[in-house]
Design a protein around this motif. Structure first.
Motif, short mmCIF file in Angstrom:
data_model
loop_
_atom_site.label_atom_id
_atom_site.label_comp_id
_atom_site.label_asym_id
_atom_site.label_seq_id
_atom_site.Cartn_x
_atom_site.Cartn_y
_atom_site.Cartn_z
N GLY A 62 35.52 41.12 35.78
CA GLY A 62 34.08 41.04 35.98
C GLY A 62 33.67 39.86 36.84
O GLY A 62 34.51 39.16 37.43
N ALA A 63 32.36 39.64 36.93
CA ALA A 63 31.83 38.51 37.69
C ALA A 63 32.32 37.20 37.09
O ALA A 63 32.60 37.12 35.89
CB ALA A 63 30.30 38.55 37.68
N TRP A 64 32.42 36.19 37.95
CA TRP A 64 32.95 34.88 37.56
C TRP A 64 34.43 34.97 37.17
O TRP A 64 34.99 33.99 36.71
CB TRP A 64 32.18 34.26 36.38
CG TRP A 64 30.81 33.79 36.71
CD1 TRP A 64 30.45 32.82 37.60
CD2 TRP A 64 29.58 34.26 36.13
NE1 TRP A 64 29.09 32.66 37.61
CE2 TRP A 64 28.52 33.54 36.72
CE3 TRP A 64 29.28 35.22 35.17
CZ2 TRP A 64 27.20 33.75 36.40
CZ3 TRP A 64 27.95 35.43 34.85
CH2 TRP A 64 26.93 34.71 35.45
N GLY A 65 35.04 36.12 37.34
CA GLY A 65 36.40 36.29 36.86
C GLY A 65 37.44 36.16 37.95
O GLY A 65 37.16 35.77 39.08
N GLY A 66 38.68 36.51 37.60
CA GLY A 66 39.79 36.44 38.53
C GLY A 66 40.92 37.33 38.08
O GLY A 66 40.85 37.99 37.04
N TYR A 67 41.99 37.32 38.85
CA TYR A 67 43.09 38.25 38.61
C TYR A 67 43.84 37.99 37.31
O TYR A 67 44.54 38.86 36.79
CB TYR A 67 44.06 38.22 39.80
CG TYR A 67 44.92 36.99 39.90
CD1 TYR A 67 46.26 37.01 39.49
CD2 TYR A 67 44.42 35.80 40.41
CE1 TYR A 67 47.06 35.89 39.59
CE2 TYR A 67 45.21 34.67 40.52
CZ TYR A 67 46.53 34.72 40.10
OH TYR A 67 47.32 33.60 40.20
N LEU A 68 43.68 36.78 36.73
CA LEU A 68 44.37 36.45 35.48
C LEU A 68 43.52 36.69 34.24
O LEU A 68 43.99 36.49 33.12
CB LEU A 68 44.83 34.99 35.51
CG LEU A 68 45.96 34.65 36.49
CD1 LEU A 68 46.21 33.15 36.49
CD2 LEU A 68 47.23 35.40 36.13
N ASP A 69 42.28 37.11 34.42
CA ASP A 69 41.37 37.25 33.28
C ASP A 69 41.95 38.11 32.16
O ASP A 69 41.85 37.77 30.98
CB ASP A 69 40.04 37.87 33.73
CG ASP A 69 39.08 36.83 34.26
OD1 ASP A 69 39.54 35.73 34.60
OD2 ASP A 69 37.88 37.13 34.36
N TRP A 70 42.50 39.25 32.53
CA TRP A 70 43.01 40.19 31.52
C TRP A 70 44.26 39.66 30.82
O TRP A 70 44.69 40.24 29.81
CB TRP A 70 43.28 41.55 32.15
CG TRP A 70 42.04 42.38 32.31
CD1 TRP A 70 41.36 42.63 33.47
CD2 TRP A 70 41.33 43.06 31.28
NE1 TRP A 70 40.27 43.43 33.22
CE2 TRP A 70 40.22 43.70 31.88
CE3 TRP A 70 41.51 43.18 29.90
CZ2 TRP A 70 39.31 44.47 31.15
CZ3 TRP A 70 40.60 43.95 29.17
CH2 TRP A 70 39.53 44.58 29.78
N HIS A 71 44.81 38.58 31.31
CA HIS A 71 45.95 37.95 30.64
C HIS A 71 45.50 36.75 29.80
O HIS A 71 46.03 36.52 28.71
CB HIS A 71 46.98 37.50 31.67
CG HIS A 71 47.57 38.63 32.46
ND1 HIS A 71 48.56 39.44 31.99
CD2 HIS A 71 47.28 39.09 33.71
CE1 HIS A 71 48.87 40.35 32.89
NE2 HIS A 71 48.10 40.16 33.94
N LYS A 72 44.54 35.98 30.31
CA LYS A 72 44.17 34.72 29.66
C LYS A 72 43.07 34.88 28.61
O LYS A 72 43.02 34.11 27.66
CB LYS A 72 43.70 33.71 30.71
CG LYS A 72 44.75 33.30 31.72
CD LYS A 72 44.28 32.10 32.54
CE LYS A 72 42.95 32.37 33.23
NZ LYS A 72 42.50 31.23 34.05
N ASN A 73 42.18 35.84 28.79
CA ASN A 73 40.96 35.86 27.99
C ASN A 73 40.93 36.88 26.86
O ASN A 73 40.05 36.82 26.01
CB ASN A 73 39.75 36.11 28.90
CG ASN A 73 39.55 35.00 29.91
OD1 ASN A 73 39.96 33.86 29.68
ND2 ASN A 73 38.94 35.31 31.04
N PRO A 94 43.78 43.19 39.97
CA PRO A 94 43.43 42.51 41.23
C PRO A 94 42.40 41.41 41.00
O PRO A 94 41.66 41.41 40.02
CB PRO A 94 42.82 43.64 42.07
CG PRO A 94 42.97 44.90 41.26
CD PRO A 94 43.16 44.50 39.85
N GLY A 95 42.34 40.50 41.96
CA GLY A 95 41.30 39.48 41.97
C GLY A 95 40.39 39.66 43.17
O GLY A 95 40.86 39.92 44.28
N VAL A 96 39.07 39.53 42.95
CA VAL A 96 38.10 39.64 44.04
C VAL A 96 37.07 38.52 43.91
O VAL A 96 37.10 37.75 42.95
CB VAL A 96 37.39 41.02 44.04
CG1 VAL A 96 38.39 42.15 44.17
CG2 VAL A 96 36.53 41.20 42.80
N ALA A 97 36.14 38.45 44.86
CA ALA A 97 35.10 37.41 44.84
C ALA A 97 34.15 37.60 43.66
O ALA A 97 33.97 38.73 43.17
CB ALA A 97 34.33 37.43 46.16
N PRO A 98 33.52 36.52 43.19
CA PRO A 98 32.76 36.54 41.95
C PRO A 98 31.67 37.61 41.82
O PRO A 98 31.54 38.23 40.78
CB PRO A 98 32.14 35.14 41.89
CG PRO A 98 33.07 34.29 42.67
CD PRO A 98 33.59 35.17 43.77
#
Length: 285
Positions: A62-73, A94-98
């Motif tokens: 999601g917004a403010w996120g990154g490619y590692l979100d689904w691993h870290k959060n 994948p990681g995309v812009a905020p």
């Protein structure tokens, strides 16, 4: 040999070590945007020893996120690894812009994320990993902004996907349909103007928003799963898309359940999405 050592050896002999799915971090250069972007690729733990190809699912942040979100959060450790093993599939984050919403901006060369996902990342993954190169074995889902991206990209690229999902998704980028967070809403509207210019937020909706793609969703016959928490500030956008799909006769699964815009909700939601996509794959066999 000490008795404790013998017991340890016996335990290791009869109880083999459980292997977790393998996680690769990749960096893919986007010609469309002239920059490189990172992603993770989660492979089943037996992928190195089995000579087989696996279905793939792209899981968007999601917004403010990154490619590692689904691993870290996520609130359950190793969630993606366990799902990759359970369903014998490859998961890509994948990681995309905020605040890019995964669309191609008509005004900014640096925001071409629909092209990146559909024409650059997927070919890279298919070339470098043991994926089934077939739309009937490829799915996409995501949370919040990523839910919008998953529904939009699948609607516009039915040649690539057989199933798509959204968790707490921004089904309408029109901030007037959101509940609360007025200051955040104005920031989003400003960024949308920068990326999209003046678009139509009223009916007939712009194709830059999920609710503007309901005709494509009907025509494509992609399996669709939409869910949202009843306390989520985006609940009305999800209800709006659900109603539009009912009115135009598009088959889809829609669920509202207790929860808000939180990682607790998305941690519980992802296994249902992977199961839904897995079942869609099975029907296409």
């Amino acid at each position: 040999m000490a008795k404790s050592s013998k017991l340890t050896l016996l335990f290791l002999f009869f109880c083999p070590i459980l292997l977790l799915a393998k996680i690769d971090t990749i960096e893919v250069f986007s010609k469309a945007m002239n920059k490189s972007l990172k992603a993770t690729v989660v492979l089943p733990s037996d992928s190195e020893v089995k000579d087989k190809d696996y279905p793939s699912v792209y899981v968007l942040h999601g917004a403010w996120g990154g490619y590692l979100d689904w691993h870290k959060n996520v609130t359950k450790p190793n969630l993606l690894q366990n799902l990759a093993d359970q369903y014998q599939m490859i998961l890509i984050t994948p990681g995309v812009a905020p605040f890019s919403y995964y669309y191609d901006s008509p005004l900014m060369d640096s925001v071409q994320y629909e092209t990146y996902i559909s024409k650059e990342l997927i070919p890279f993954v298919d070339q470098n990993y043991p994926t089934k190169k077939d739309k009937n074995a490829r799915g996409i889902t995501g949370l919040s902004m990523g839910g919008h991206g998953a529904m939009m990209i699948a609607a516009k690229h039915p040649d690539l996907f057989s199933a798509a999902g959204s968790m707490s998704g921004v089904m309408n980028i029109d901030v007037r349909t959101w509940i609360g967070n007025e200051s955040t809403q104005e920031e989003r509207r400003k960024s949308q103007r920068e990326m999209l210019g003046n678009i139509n937020y009223d009916y007939p909706y712009s194709p830059y928003t999920a609710v503007g793609l309901i005709s494509e969703m009907k025509e494509n016959k992609i399996a669709l799963l939409i869910d949202c928490g009843i306390d989520d500030f985006l609940i009305e956008t999800n209800r709006q898309l659900h109603q539009l799909l009912l009115e135009n006769g598009t088959p889809h699964e829609y669920t509202e359940r207790p929860g808000a815009h939180t990682w607790e909700y998305w941690t519980e939601a992802l296994p249902f999405h992977i199961l839904f996509i897995h079942q869609a794959f099975e029907k296409k066999k």
